[in-house]
Design an enzyme around this catalytic site. Structure first.
Site, PDB file in Angstrom:
ATOM      1  N   ASP A  10       0.872  -1.170   0.000  1.00 60.75           N
ATOM      2  CA  ASP A  10       0.000   0.000   0.000  1.00 60.75           C
ATOM      3  C   ASP A  10       0.913   1.225   0.000  1.00 60.75           C
ATOM      4  O   ASP A  10       2.129   1.097   0.150  1.00 60.75           O
ATOM      5  CB  ASP A  10      -0.901  -0.003   1.254  1.00 60.75           C
ATOM      6  CG  ASP A  10      -1.801   1.223   1.329  1.00 60.75           C
ATOM      7  OD1 ASP A  10      -2.384   1.598   0.295  1.00 60.75           O
ATOM      8  OD2 ASP A  10      -1.918   1.835   2.413  1.00 60.75           O
ATOM      9  N   SER A  11       0.300   2.405  -0.093  1.00 60.30           N
ATOM     10  CA  SER A  11       1.106   3.627  -0.009  1.00 60.30           C
ATOM     11  C   SER A  11       1.594   3.880   1.418  1.00 60.30           C
ATOM     12  O   SER A  11       2.501   4.666   1.618  1.00 60.30           O
ATOM     13  CB  SER A  11       0.266   4.815  -0.468  1.00 60.30           C
ATOM     14  OG  SER A  11      -0.880   4.930   0.367  1.00 60.30           O
ATOM     15  N   TYR A  42      -1.002   8.318  -2.514  1.00 59.42           N
ATOM     16  CA  TYR A  42      -1.090   7.978  -3.941  1.00 59.42           C
ATOM     17  C   TYR A  42      -2.349   8.618  -4.578  1.00 59.42           C
ATOM     18  O   TYR A  42      -2.373   8.910  -5.764  1.00 59.42           O
ATOM     19  CB  TYR A  42      -1.205   6.463  -4.122  1.00 59.42           C
ATOM     20  CG  TYR A  42       0.078   5.668  -4.013  1.00 59.42           C
ATOM     21  CD1 TYR A  42       1.260   6.224  -3.537  1.00 59.42           C
ATOM     22  CD2 TYR A  42       0.095   4.324  -4.391  1.00 59.42           C
ATOM     23  CE1 TYR A  42       2.422   5.457  -3.441  1.00 59.42           C
ATOM     24  CE2 TYR A  42       1.244   3.566  -4.309  1.00 59.42           C
ATOM     25  CZ  TYR A  42       2.413   4.133  -3.834  1.00 59.42           C
ATOM     26  OH  TYR A  42       3.546   3.370  -3.751  1.00 59.42           O
ATOM     27  N   GLY A  43      -3.372   8.762  -3.759  1.00 61.80           N
ATOM     28  CA  GLY A  43      -4.704   9.087  -4.294  1.00 61.80           C
ATOM     29  C   GLY A  43      -4.868  10.469  -4.865  1.00 61.80           C
ATOM     30  O   GLY A  43      -5.869  10.772  -5.502  1.00 61.80           O
ATOM     31  N   CYS A  73      -4.401  -1.619  -1.740  1.00 65.25           N
ATOM     32  CA  CYS A  73      -4.521  -0.186  -1.974  1.00 65.25           C
ATOM     33  C   CYS A  73      -5.650  -0.007  -2.976  1.00 65.25           C
ATOM     34  O   CYS A  73      -5.562  -0.498  -4.109  1.00 65.25           O
ATOM     35  CB  CYS A  73      -3.201   0.347  -2.537  1.00 65.25           C
ATOM     36  SG  CYS A  73      -3.285   2.065  -3.049  1.00 65.25           S
ATOM     37  N   THR A  75      -6.518   2.615  -4.495  1.00 63.54           N
ATOM     38  CA  THR A  75      -6.104   3.477  -5.596  1.00 63.54           C
ATOM     39  C   THR A  75      -5.380   2.676  -6.684  1.00 63.54           C
ATOM     40  O   THR A  75      -5.729   2.760  -7.861  1.00 63.54           O
ATOM     41  CB  THR A  75      -5.183   4.601  -5.047  1.00 63.54           C
ATOM     42  OG1 THR A  75      -5.877   5.261  -3.989  1.00 63.54           O
ATOM     43  CG2 THR A  75      -4.807   5.588  -6.112  1.00 63.54           C
ATOM     44  N   GLU A 151      -2.473   8.282   8.758  1.00 66.12           N
ATOM     45  CA  GLU A 151      -0.996   8.178   8.777  1.00 66.12           C
ATOM     46  C   GLU A 151      -0.411   8.846  10.016  1.00 66.12           C
ATOM     47  O   GLU A 151       0.629   8.440  10.518  1.00 66.12           O
ATOM     48  CB  GLU A 151      -0.389   8.818   7.517  1.00 66.12           C
ATOM     49  CG  GLU A 151      -0.618   8.037   6.235  1.00 66.12           C
ATOM     50  CD  GLU A 151       0.174   6.723   6.158  1.00 66.12           C
ATOM     51  OE1 GLU A 151       1.310   6.668   6.639  1.00 66.12           O
ATOM     52  OE2 GLU A 151      -0.384   5.746   5.619  1.00 66.12           O
ATOM     53  N   CYS A 185     -10.983   2.810   0.317  1.00 68.60           N
ATOM     54  CA  CYS A 185      -9.547   3.060   0.500  1.00 68.60           C
ATOM     55  C   CYS A 185      -9.164   2.243   1.731  1.00 68.60           C
ATOM     56  O   CYS A 185      -9.868   2.293   2.754  1.00 68.60           O
ATOM     57  CB  CYS A 185      -9.309   4.546   0.736  1.00 68.60           C
ATOM     58  SG  CYS A 185      -7.655   4.922   1.363  1.00 68.60           S
ATOM     59  N   THR A 186      -8.061   1.516   1.643  1.00 68.20           N
ATOM     60  CA  THR A 186      -7.719   0.614   2.750  1.00 68.20           C
ATOM     61  C   THR A 186      -7.295   1.357   4.022  1.00 68.20           C
ATOM     62  O   THR A 186      -7.179   0.744   5.085  1.00 68.20           O
ATOM     63  CB  THR A 186      -6.602  -0.355   2.314  1.00 68.20           C
ATOM     64  OG1 THR A 186      -5.520   0.413   1.770  1.00 68.20           O
ATOM     65  CG2 THR A 186      -7.119  -1.348   1.285  1.00 68.20           C
ATOM     66  N   HIS A 187      -7.055   2.653   3.909  1.00 70.18           N
ATOM     67  CA  HIS A 187      -6.782   3.421   5.137  1.00 70.18           C
ATOM     68  C   HIS A 187      -8.053   3.537   6.009  1.00 70.18           C
ATOM     69  O   HIS A 187      -7.952   3.722   7.214  1.00 70.18           O
ATOM     70  CB  HIS A 187      -6.321   4.842   4.791  1.00 70.18           C
ATOM     71  CG  HIS A 187      -4.858   4.954   4.477  1.00 70.18           C
ATOM     72  ND1 HIS A 187      -4.298   4.449   3.324  1.00 70.18           N
ATOM     73  CD2 HIS A 187      -3.835   5.516   5.177  1.00 70.18           C
ATOM     74  CE1 HIS A 187      -2.995   4.721   3.322  1.00 70.18           C
ATOM     75  NE2 HIS A 187      -2.693   5.357   4.438  1.00 70.18           N
TER      76      HIS A 187
HETATM   77  N1  DGL Z   1      -4.663   3.114   1.039  1.00 74.18           N
HETATM   78  C1  DGL Z   1      -4.727   3.580  -0.285  1.00 74.18           C
HETATM   79  C2  DGL Z   1      -6.014   3.281  -0.973  1.00 74.18           C
HETATM   80  O1  DGL Z   1      -6.598   2.281  -0.627  1.00 74.18           O
HETATM   81  C3  DGL Z   1      -3.987   4.802  -0.687  1.00 74.18           C
HETATM   82  C4  DGL Z   1      -4.315   6.073  -0.038  1.00 74.18           C
HETATM   83  C5  DGL Z   1      -3.417   7.141  -0.588  1.00 74.18           C
HETATM   84  O2  DGL Z   1      -2.207   6.947  -0.535  1.00 74.18           O
HETATM   85  O3  DGL Z   1      -3.917   8.161  -1.096  1.00 74.18           O
HETATM   86  O4  DGL Z   1      -6.452   3.958  -1.859  1.00 74.18           O
END
Ligand code: DGL
Length: 265
Positions: A10-11, A42-43, A73, A75, A151, A185-187
Protein backbone atom coordinates in the site's frame (compact mmCIF):
# COMPACT_ATOMS: atom_id res chain seq x y z
CA UNK A 1 1.15 -26.71 -0.04
CA UNK A 2 3.22 -23.59 -0.51
CA UNK A 3 5.27 -22.05 2.28
CA UNK A 4 6.31 -18.97 0.33
CA UNK A 5 5.15 -15.63 1.78
CA UNK A 6 2.28 -13.42 0.69
CA UNK A 7 3.38 -9.96 -0.45
CA UNK A 8 1.14 -7.02 0.47
CA UNK A 9 1.61 -3.39 -0.44
CA UNK A 10 0.00 0.00 0.00
CA UNK A 11 1.11 3.63 -0.01
CA UNK A 12 1.36 3.52 3.78
CA UNK A 13 -0.51 2.20 6.81
CA UNK A 14 -3.76 1.39 4.98
CA UNK A 15 -2.86 -2.07 3.71
CA UNK A 16 -2.53 -3.20 7.30
CA UNK A 17 -6.32 -3.49 7.30
CA UNK A 18 -5.83 -6.43 4.93
CA UNK A 19 -2.86 -7.74 6.94
CA UNK A 20 -4.90 -7.72 10.15
CA UNK A 21 -7.52 -9.91 8.51
CA UNK A 22 -4.93 -12.17 6.83
CA UNK A 23 -3.29 -12.82 10.20
CA UNK A 24 -6.69 -13.70 11.66
CA UNK A 25 -7.91 -16.06 8.95
CA UNK A 26 -4.55 -17.42 7.74
CA UNK A 27 -2.30 -17.50 10.84
CA UNK A 28 0.15 -19.91 9.20
CA UNK A 29 1.01 -17.55 6.36
CA UNK A 30 4.15 -15.40 6.32
CA UNK A 31 3.62 -11.84 5.15
CA UNK A 32 5.98 -9.35 3.58
CA UNK A 33 4.43 -5.89 3.83
CA UNK A 34 5.58 -2.82 1.98
CA UNK A 35 4.22 0.64 2.83
CA UNK A 36 5.47 3.32 0.47
CA UNK A 37 5.49 5.93 3.25
CA UNK A 38 8.01 8.12 1.46
CA UNK A 39 5.49 8.77 -1.32
CA UNK A 40 2.09 8.58 0.42
CA UNK A 41 -0.53 9.71 -0.61
CA UNK A 42 -1.09 7.98 -3.94
CA UNK A 43 -4.70 9.09 -4.29
CA UNK A 44 -3.93 12.67 -5.25
CA UNK A 45 -1.66 11.62 -8.11
CA UNK A 46 -2.12 10.95 -11.82
CA UNK A 47 -2.78 7.43 -13.15
CA UNK A 48 0.72 7.46 -14.77
CA UNK A 49 2.46 8.25 -11.48
CA UNK A 50 0.38 5.68 -9.60
CA UNK A 51 1.28 3.08 -12.21
CA UNK A 52 5.00 3.76 -11.95
CA UNK A 53 4.92 3.62 -8.12
CA UNK A 54 2.90 0.40 -8.29
CA UNK A 55 5.50 -1.22 -10.56
CA UNK A 56 8.27 -0.39 -8.10
CA UNK A 57 6.18 -1.77 -5.22
CA UNK A 58 5.54 -5.01 -7.13
CA UNK A 59 9.19 -5.36 -8.11
CA UNK A 60 10.33 -4.87 -4.52
CA UNK A 61 7.97 -7.59 -3.27
CA UNK A 62 8.85 -9.99 -6.08
CA UNK A 63 12.39 -10.20 -4.66
CA UNK A 64 10.89 -12.31 -1.83
CA UNK A 65 9.45 -14.87 -4.26
CA UNK A 66 5.88 -14.47 -2.98
CA UNK A 67 3.19 -16.98 -3.92
CA UNK A 68 0.72 -14.10 -4.31
CA UNK A 69 0.70 -10.33 -4.05
CA UNK A 70 -2.15 -8.40 -2.57
CA UNK A 71 -2.53 -4.87 -3.86
CA UNK A 72 -3.96 -3.63 -0.56
CA UNK A 73 -4.52 -0.19 -1.97
CA UNK A 74 -7.84 0.90 -3.44
CA UNK A 75 -6.10 3.48 -5.60
CA UNK A 76 -3.65 1.08 -7.26
CA UNK A 77 -6.39 -1.56 -7.54
CA UNK A 78 -8.63 0.95 -9.34
CA UNK A 79 -6.06 2.47 -11.65
CA UNK A 80 -3.38 -0.15 -12.33
CA UNK A 81 -4.49 -3.68 -11.42
CA UNK A 82 -5.22 -4.99 -14.92
CA UNK A 83 -1.80 -3.90 -16.17
CA UNK A 84 0.00 -5.32 -13.15
CA UNK A 85 -1.78 -8.64 -13.62
CA UNK A 86 -0.74 -8.71 -17.25
CA UNK A 87 2.87 -7.69 -16.68
CA UNK A 88 3.89 -9.75 -13.65
CA UNK A 89 3.83 -13.55 -13.47
CA UNK A 90 2.39 -13.83 -9.97
CA UNK A 91 -1.13 -14.19 -8.62
CA UNK A 92 -2.19 -10.58 -7.94
CA UNK A 93 -5.29 -9.67 -5.97
CA UNK A 94 -6.84 -6.19 -5.66
CA UNK A 95 -9.44 -4.82 -3.26
CA UNK A 96 -12.18 -3.54 -5.57
CA UNK A 97 -14.04 -6.59 -6.88
CA UNK A 98 -14.40 -8.46 -3.59
CA UNK A 99 -15.75 -5.35 -1.83
CA UNK A 100 -18.16 -4.67 -4.72
CA UNK A 101 -19.39 -8.26 -4.51
CA UNK A 102 -19.93 -8.13 -0.77
CA UNK A 103 -21.73 -4.76 -0.92
CA UNK A 104 -24.02 -5.99 -3.69
CA UNK A 105 -24.85 -9.05 -1.60
CA UNK A 106 -25.65 -7.21 1.64
CA UNK A 107 -27.51 -4.10 0.46
CA UNK A 108 -31.22 -4.33 1.13
CA UNK A 109 -32.43 -1.12 -0.50
CA UNK A 110 -29.98 -1.21 -3.43
CA UNK A 111 -28.23 2.05 -2.48
CA UNK A 112 -24.50 1.68 -1.97
CA UNK A 113 -22.11 4.46 -0.93
CA UNK A 114 -18.39 4.38 -1.71
CA UNK A 115 -15.75 6.55 -0.08
CA UNK A 116 -12.24 6.44 -1.48
CA UNK A 117 -9.31 8.53 -2.60
CA UNK A 118 -9.74 11.10 -5.35
CA UNK A 119 -8.00 8.87 -7.93
CA UNK A 120 -10.26 5.92 -7.13
CA UNK A 121 -13.34 8.15 -7.22
CA UNK A 122 -12.32 9.57 -10.60
CA UNK A 123 -11.63 6.09 -12.01
CA UNK A 124 -15.21 4.93 -11.37
CA UNK A 125 -13.81 1.46 -10.62
CA UNK A 126 -16.22 0.57 -7.80
CA UNK A 127 -19.24 1.79 -9.75
CA UNK A 128 -18.17 -0.31 -12.72
CA UNK A 129 -17.51 -3.41 -10.61
CA UNK A 130 -20.91 -3.12 -8.91
CA UNK A 131 -22.72 -2.52 -12.20
CA UNK A 132 -21.29 -5.80 -13.52
CA UNK A 133 -22.97 -7.81 -10.77
CA UNK A 134 -26.04 -5.87 -9.63
CA UNK A 135 -28.30 -2.97 -10.50
CA UNK A 136 -27.68 -1.16 -7.21
CA UNK A 137 -27.40 2.62 -7.28
CA UNK A 138 -23.91 3.82 -6.36
CA UNK A 139 -23.09 7.11 -4.63
CA UNK A 140 -19.37 7.78 -4.64
CA UNK A 141 -17.35 10.44 -2.83
CA UNK A 142 -13.67 11.19 -2.35
CA UNK A 143 -12.49 11.40 1.26
CA UNK A 144 -8.81 12.36 0.92
CA UNK A 145 -8.32 13.97 4.33
CA UNK A 146 -8.72 10.60 6.03
CA UNK A 147 -5.35 9.46 4.66
CA UNK A 148 -3.09 11.98 6.47
CA UNK A 149 -5.27 11.65 9.57
CA UNK A 150 -4.70 7.90 9.65
CA UNK A 151 -1.00 8.18 8.78
CA UNK A 152 -0.59 10.60 11.68
CA UNK A 153 -2.36 8.36 14.16
CA UNK A 154 -5.63 10.32 14.50
CA UNK A 155 -7.46 7.01 14.67
CA UNK A 156 -9.13 6.92 18.06
CA UNK A 157 -12.90 6.54 17.87
CA UNK A 158 -13.34 9.75 19.87
CA UNK A 159 -10.82 11.90 18.01
CA UNK A 160 -12.73 15.16 17.48
CA UNK A 161 -10.80 16.22 14.37
CA UNK A 162 -11.36 12.94 12.53
CA UNK A 163 -15.01 12.84 13.62
CA UNK A 164 -15.63 16.30 12.18
CA UNK A 165 -14.04 15.33 8.87
CA UNK A 166 -15.97 12.05 8.79
CA UNK A 167 -19.30 13.81 9.29
CA UNK A 168 -18.52 16.17 6.44
CA UNK A 169 -17.83 13.25 4.07
CA UNK A 170 -20.47 10.79 5.23
CA UNK A 171 -23.60 12.82 6.06
CA UNK A 172 -24.25 13.75 2.38
CA UNK A 173 -24.14 10.02 1.50
CA UNK A 174 -26.56 9.20 4.32
CA UNK A 175 -28.92 11.82 2.91
CA UNK A 176 -28.97 9.80 -0.33
CA UNK A 177 -30.42 6.90 1.66
CA UNK A 178 -27.50 4.44 1.41
CA UNK A 179 -27.74 1.32 3.59
CA UNK A 180 -24.24 0.05 2.74
CA UNK A 181 -20.94 1.93 2.62
CA UNK A 182 -17.78 0.59 0.99
CA UNK A 183 -14.60 1.78 2.67
CA UNK A 184 -12.92 1.87 -0.74
CA UNK A 185 -9.55 3.06 0.50
CA UNK A 186 -7.72 0.61 2.75
CA UNK A 187 -6.78 3.42 5.14
CA UNK A 188 -10.44 3.81 6.12
CA UNK A 189 -11.02 0.51 7.96
CA UNK A 190 -8.37 1.76 10.42
CA UNK A 191 -11.04 4.26 11.58
CA UNK A 192 -13.95 1.88 11.07
CA UNK A 193 -15.20 2.19 14.65
CA UNK A 194 -15.38 5.96 14.33
CA UNK A 195 -17.21 5.73 10.99
CA UNK A 196 -19.63 3.15 12.41
CA UNK A 197 -20.41 5.53 15.26
CA UNK A 198 -21.27 8.31 12.81
CA UNK A 199 -23.26 6.04 10.46
CA UNK A 200 -24.77 3.41 12.80
CA UNK A 201 -27.58 2.36 10.46
CA UNK A 202 -25.25 1.53 7.58
CA UNK A 203 -23.38 -1.74 6.86
CA UNK A 204 -19.69 -0.99 6.40
CA UNK A 205 -17.69 -3.00 3.88
CA UNK A 206 -13.99 -3.25 4.68
CA UNK A 207 -12.21 -3.55 1.33
CA UNK A 208 -8.99 -4.92 2.89
CA UNK A 209 -10.88 -7.59 4.81
CA UNK A 210 -12.90 -8.70 1.78
CA UNK A 211 -9.74 -8.99 -0.31
CA UNK A 212 -8.11 -11.10 2.42
CA UNK A 213 -11.10 -13.47 2.40
CA UNK A 214 -10.91 -13.69 -1.38
CA UNK A 215 -7.19 -14.54 -1.23
CA UNK A 216 -7.85 -17.23 1.37
CA UNK A 217 -10.41 -18.85 -0.94
CA UNK A 218 -7.92 -18.77 -3.80
CA UNK A 219 -5.12 -20.35 -1.74
CA UNK A 220 -7.47 -23.05 -0.44
CA UNK A 221 -8.87 -23.89 -3.87
CA UNK A 222 -5.37 -24.12 -5.34
CA UNK A 223 -3.86 -26.07 -2.42
CA UNK A 224 -1.40 -23.26 -1.80
CA UNK A 225 -1.79 -22.82 1.95
CA UNK A 226 1.31 -22.85 4.13
CA UNK A 227 2.01 -25.91 6.27
CA UNK A 228 3.24 -23.76 9.15
CA UNK A 229 1.08 -23.15 12.20
CA UNK A 230 2.43 -19.66 12.72
CA UNK A 231 3.70 -17.38 9.96
CA UNK A 232 6.26 -14.59 10.28
CA UNK A 233 5.68 -11.00 9.24
CA UNK A 234 8.20 -8.48 8.00
CA UNK A 235 7.40 -4.85 7.31
CA UNK A 236 9.25 -2.51 4.97
CA UNK A 237 8.73 1.22 4.48
CA UNK A 238 10.31 3.81 2.19
CA UNK A 239 10.66 6.46 4.91
CA UNK A 240 11.43 6.43 8.62
CA UNK A 241 10.23 3.35 10.46
CA UNK A 242 9.21 5.16 13.68
CA UNK A 243 6.01 6.89 12.55
CA UNK A 244 4.80 3.78 10.76
CA UNK A 245 5.60 1.52 13.70
CA UNK A 246 3.71 3.51 16.30
CA UNK A 247 0.47 3.78 14.28
CA UNK A 248 0.80 0.18 13.06
CA UNK A 249 1.23 -1.08 16.62
CA UNK A 250 -1.89 0.85 17.70
CA UNK A 251 -3.91 -0.65 14.88
CA UNK A 252 -2.56 -4.21 14.83
CA UNK A 253 -2.31 -4.44 18.62
CA UNK A 254 1.14 -6.01 18.49
CA UNK A 255 4.69 -4.85 19.05
CA UNK A 256 6.70 -4.30 15.86
CA UNK A 257 10.05 -3.45 17.46
CA UNK A 258 12.81 -4.59 15.11
CA UNK A 259 10.35 -5.80 12.48
CA UNK A 260 10.10 -2.59 10.40
CA UNK A 261 12.91 -1.86 7.96
CA UNK A 262 13.48 1.19 5.80
CA UNK A 263 14.39 0.57 2.18
CA UNK A 264 15.56 2.75 -0.69
CA UNK A 265 14.58 1.97 -4.27
N1 DGL B 1 -4.66 3.11 1.04
C1 DGL B 1 -4.73 3.58 -0.29
C2 DGL B 1 -6.01 3.28 -0.97
O1 DGL B 1 -6.60 2.28 -0.63
C3 DGL B 1 -3.99 4.80 -0.69
C4 DGL B 1 -4.32 6.07 -0.04
C5 DGL B 1 -3.42 7.14 -0.59
O2 DGL B 1 -2.21 6.95 -0.53
O3 DGL B 1 -3.92 8.16 -1.10
O4 DGL B 1 -6.45 3.96 -1.86
Amino acid sequence: MDNRPIGVFDSGIGGLSAVKELKKILPGESIIYFGDTGRVPYGTRSPETIMSYAREDMEFLLKFDPKAIMVACGTVSSVALDTLKKDYPVKTVGVVKSAAKKASAVTVNGKIGVISTGATHRSGAFKKAISEISDAEVFSAAAPLFIPLVENGYIDKNNEVTRLVAKDYIYPLLEKGIDTLILGCTHFPVIKELIADIAPSVTLIDSGKEAACHLKDYLCENEMLSEKTSGESRYFVSDTAEGFSSVAEMFLGEKLVGKVEKITF
